[in-house]
Design an enzyme around this catalytic site. Structure first.
Site, PDB file in Angstrom:
ATOM      1  CD  GLU A 274      81.408  12.148 -51.370  1.00 19.36           C
ATOM      2  OE1 GLU A 274      80.513  12.867 -50.884  1.00 19.36           O
ATOM      3  OE2 GLU A 274      81.341  11.649 -52.501  1.00 19.36           O
ATOM      4  NE  ARG A 277      79.404  19.010 -39.547  1.00 19.86           N
ATOM      5  CZ  ARG A 277      78.620  20.060 -39.810  1.00 19.86           C
ATOM      6  NH1 ARG A 277      78.764  21.167 -39.127  1.00 19.86           N
ATOM      7  NH2 ARG A 277      77.688  19.987 -40.741  1.00 19.86           N
ATOM      8  NE  ARG A 314      78.197  25.018 -39.052  1.00 17.16           N
ATOM      9  CZ  ARG A 314      77.740  24.476 -37.960  1.00 17.16           C
ATOM     10  NH1 ARG A 314      78.077  24.960 -36.785  1.00 17.16           N
ATOM     11  NH2 ARG A 314      76.943  23.443 -38.026  1.00 17.16           N
ATOM     12  CE1 TYR A 318      72.657  25.264 -42.342  1.00 16.10           C
ATOM     13  CE2 TYR A 318      74.766  25.826 -41.365  1.00 16.10           C
ATOM     14  CZ  TYR A 318      74.004  25.508 -42.469  1.00 16.10           C
ATOM     15  OH  TYR A 318      74.615  25.432 -43.690  1.00 16.10           O
ATOM     16  CB  CYS A 344      72.415  46.441 -40.298  1.00 15.53           C
ATOM     17  SG  CYS A 344      73.630  47.662 -39.816  1.00 15.53           S
TER      18      CYS A 344
HETATM   19  N1  LLP Z   1      79.698  14.869 -49.547  1.00 19.13           N
HETATM   20  C1  LLP Z   1      78.664  15.579 -50.028  1.00 19.13           C
HETATM   21  C2  LLP Z   1      78.057  15.188 -51.294  1.00 19.13           C
HETATM   22  C3  LLP Z   1      78.171  16.673 -49.293  1.00 19.13           C
HETATM   23  O1  LLP Z   1      77.129  17.356 -49.755  1.00 19.13           O
HETATM   24  C4  LLP Z   1      78.777  17.031 -48.053  1.00 19.13           C
HETATM   25  C5  LLP Z   1      78.295  18.165 -47.280  1.00 19.13           C
HETATM   26  C6  LLP Z   1      79.881  16.263 -47.623  1.00 19.13           C
HETATM   27  C7  LLP Z   1      80.310  15.191 -48.385  1.00 19.13           C
HETATM   28  C8  LLP Z   1      80.614  16.559 -46.348  1.00 19.13           C
HETATM   29  O2  LLP Z   1      79.818  16.388 -45.237  1.00 19.13           O
HETATM   30  P1  LLP Z   1      80.454  16.515 -43.765  1.00 19.13           P
HETATM   31  O3  LLP Z   1      81.378  15.345 -43.554  1.00 19.13           O
HETATM   32  O4  LLP Z   1      81.164  17.798 -43.690  1.00 19.13           O
HETATM   33  O5  LLP Z   1      79.278  16.459 -42.870  1.00 19.13           O
HETATM   34  N2  LLP Z   1      77.068  24.208 -44.050  1.00 19.13           N
HETATM   35  C9  LLP Z   1      76.545  23.176 -43.184  1.00 19.13           C
HETATM   36  C10 LLP Z   1      76.925  21.789 -43.671  1.00 19.13           C
HETATM   37  C11 LLP Z   1      76.495  21.514 -45.088  1.00 19.13           C
HETATM   38  C12 LLP Z   1      76.958  20.178 -45.581  1.00 19.13           C
HETATM   39  C13 LLP Z   1      76.812  20.070 -47.040  1.00 19.13           C
HETATM   40  N3  LLP Z   1      77.287  18.857 -47.612  1.00 19.13           N
HETATM   41  C14 LLP Z   1      77.020  23.435 -41.766  1.00 19.13           C
HETATM   42  O6  LLP Z   1      77.697  24.433 -41.530  1.00 19.13           O
HETATM   43  O7  LLP Z   1      76.679  22.678 -40.852  1.00 19.13           O
END
Ligand code: LLP
Length: 415
Positions: A274, A277, A314, A318, A344
Site C-alpha cells: 500500500e 508517499r 505537515r 510534524y 493567525c
Molecule cells: N496503508 C495504511 C493502512 C496507512 O495508514 C497508510 C498511511 C499507508 C498505507 C500509506 O503510507 P505511506 O506509504 O504513504 O507512508 N500525514 C502523514 C502521513 C500519515 C500516514 C498515514 N497512513 C504525513 O504527512 O507524513
C-alpha cells in the site's frame, strides 16, 4: 529523481516554466509532474519483481482523480480508508477487485457500499469490527472477504504521529489475540477469511523494520494456515520514506524491494502493498508567492508567503522539513529566515531558521516534496479557498482541480 529542475536559472516542471504557471493559474498552487509520478510508479513495481504482488496506492496521500487515473493505467489498485475514498477510487476508474479497505473504524454504510462495489478485501482492525461487518454482510445476503490487520509491534523509528505498530497504537489487533480473532472471524456468518495484514508506519527510513515485520507476518501466516484458515493474501502496508532534504536519504525502492523479496519469497500467497508517499511526494510541489518580508524582535527575519498551514499542514503538525527554493535565478548571498504563512496561528511556520537566498515581495518560491499529504490535508481554515492543482506533462499542463472560490467556502451553509 524528479522533474522539477532549473534551466537557464529558472525552475521548470518538466518543460513548463513554473513562473508561467504562476501567471496562468495564480498561487498558491500544487503542481505535479506526470513523468515523475509514472517513473516512481514503475520503479516501485519493478523493485518487487520476484513476488506475486498487487500494489494498492494509498488514496489518502494524494486523492486527486487525475493522479488516481494515471495509477489505474499503471495497473495499481487502491488502499482506501473511507466511503469517500471508495467513491474517488471508483470515479477514477479503479477496479473494485483491486481495492482494500483499511481503517480502524468503518461505518455500516461505508461497509455496505464497499460490499456493493465488490472490493477485494476488508482489513479489519478489531473483533467488534468483524461482528459489525458480519451483520452488514448478512443483512445484504452476501459474504465479505476479510483480513485482520495485525499489530506486529515493531518500532518503525519514525515520527511518533506516524508510527502505527507500537504497542500503544490504536491500530490493528495485538499479536497475542490474533489467533482468537481469526477463530471469531471464521465462525461469523457473512465473513470469509482470506488474508492477513499489517502497516507499521510512514516515512520509514530503512529496511530493518520492514524485514522485522515481514518475518513476524510470515511466521503468523504459517500458524494461521496450520489453524485451518485459508489465507490467500499477505498485505504488508505502505510506509517507505522519501528524501525531504533534511537528513540522510531513506532506503531506495530497490533496497526495499530486495529486502521484502528476500523475506517473503516462497510464501504461497499473494503479497499486497500500500505505497502512498513514495509514489507522489517528489512528484508535487507547492508553488507560492512572497507577499512581504518583515523584521521581528532582535532582527529575526520573516518571509511571509501566500501559502500557509491550511495549504500544507505537515510543517505545523510534524515539524516536517520541506525544501524551499526561489523559482527565479537565486539572488547572491544567503540569510537565515522564518518562512511563514498568513494564517493567525503561531504554528503557521513553513520553515524555521532556514538559510535562503534573499527573497522579496513578488518572488515565487516552491516548497518541494509536497505531492503526498499536501493537498490531501489542506483545509479552508481562516476562510482560505484551497489551492488549484495542476498536472504537467512535457510541454503541456492542465488544471486537475480548480482553485476554490469564496462561493465554495460557503457551499451548503444557510443563514
Ligand atoms: N496503508 C495504511 C493502512 C496507512 O495508514 C497508510 C498511511 C499507508 C498505507 C500509506 O503510507 P505511506 O506509504 O504513504 O507512508 N500525514 C502523514 C502521513 C500519515 C500516514 C498515514 N497512513 C504525513 O504527512 O507524513
Amino acid at each position: 529523481m524528479n522533474h522539477f529542475q532549473r534551466k537557464r536559472g529558472q525552475l521548470y516542471c518538466e518543460d513548463v516554466p513554473l513562473a508561467e504557471l504562476a501567471e496562468e493559474v495564480g498561487t498558491p498552487a500544487y503542481v505535479y509532474s506526470q513523468a515523475t509520478l509514472l517513473r516512481h510508479a514503475r520503479v516501485f513495481k519493478s523493485a518487487l519483481r520476484g513476488l506475486d504482488f498487487l500494489a494498492c496506492f494509498a488514496v489518502k496521500s494524494a486523492p486527486n482523480l487525475a493522479l488516481l487515473r494515471l495509477l489505474v493505467a499503471e495497473g495499481y489498485g487502491f488502499d482506501i480508508v473511507s466511503g469517500g475514498e471508495l467513491f474517488r477510487a471508483t470515479e477514477a476508474g479503479g477496479d473494485a477487485r483491486r481495492i482494500v479497505f483499511s481503517g480502524v473504524g468503518k461505518r455500516a454504510d461505508e461497509m455496505a457500499a464497499a460490499l456493493d462495489a465488490g472490493i477485494l478485501q476488508f482489513n479489519c482492525e478489531s473483533e467488534e469490527e468483524l461482528e459489525q461487518l458480519s451483520r452488514v454482510a448478512v443483512r445484504k445476503k452476501t459474504t465479505a472477504p476479510v483480513a485482520l490487520r495485525v499489530n506486529p509491534e515493531v518500532d518503525a523509528r519514525t515520527h511518533p504521529y506516524i508510527a502505527t505498530a507500537l504497542a500503544s497504537s490504536k491500530f490493528g489487533v495485538p499479536a497475542a489475540r490474533v489467533r482468537k480473532a481469526y477463530r471469531l472471524a471464521a465462525s461469523l456468518p457473512g465473513l470469509r477469511v482470506e488474508g492477513v495484514a499489517c502497516h507499521i508506519g510512514s516515512q520509514i527510513a530503512n529496511t530493518k523494520p520492514f524485514v522485522e515485520a515481514a518475518g513476524k507476518m510470515r511466521e503468523l501466516l504459517l500458524i494461521l494456515r496450520a489453524d485451518g484458515h485459508e489465507i490467500l493474501r499477505l498485505d504488508m502496508g505502505g510506509g517507505l520514506g522519501v528524501p525531504y532534504g533534511d537528513g540522510p536519504a531513506p532506503a531506495s525502492p530497490k533496497q526495499y524491494g530486495e529486502a521484502l523479496v528476500r523475506a517473503l519469497e516462497g510464501l504461497p500467497v499473494k503479497i499486497l502493498l500500500e505505497p502512498g508517499r513514495l509514489l507522489v511526494a517528489n512528484a508535487g510541489v507547492l508553488l507560492s508567492r512572497v507577499l512581504l518580508t518583515k523584521e521581528g524582535h532582535r532582527g529575526r527575519k520573516f518571509v511571509v508567503i501566500d501559502a500557509a498551514m491550511n495549504d500544507l499542514l505537515r510543517p505545523a503538525l510534524y515539524e516536517a522539513f520541506h525544501e524551499i527554493e526561489p523559482v527565479g535565478r537565486p539572488r547572491r548571498g544567503a540569510e537565515r529566515v522564518d518562512v511563514v504563512g498568513p494564517v493567525c496561528e503561531s504554528a503557521d511556520v513553513l520553515a524555521k531558521r532556514r538559510r535562503l537566498p534573499p527573497l522579496s515581495s513578488g518572488d515565487l518560491v516552491i516548497l518541494r516534496t509536497a505531492g503526498a499529504y499536501g493537498m490531501a490535508m489542506a483545509s479552508q481554515y481562516n476562510a482560505r479557498p484551497r489551492p488549484a492543482e495542476v498536472l504537467v506533462e512535457g510541454r503541456s499542463w492542465r488544471i486537475i482541480r480548480a482553485r476554490e472560490t469564496y462561493r465554495d467556502l460557503i457551499r451548503g451553509e444557510t443563514t
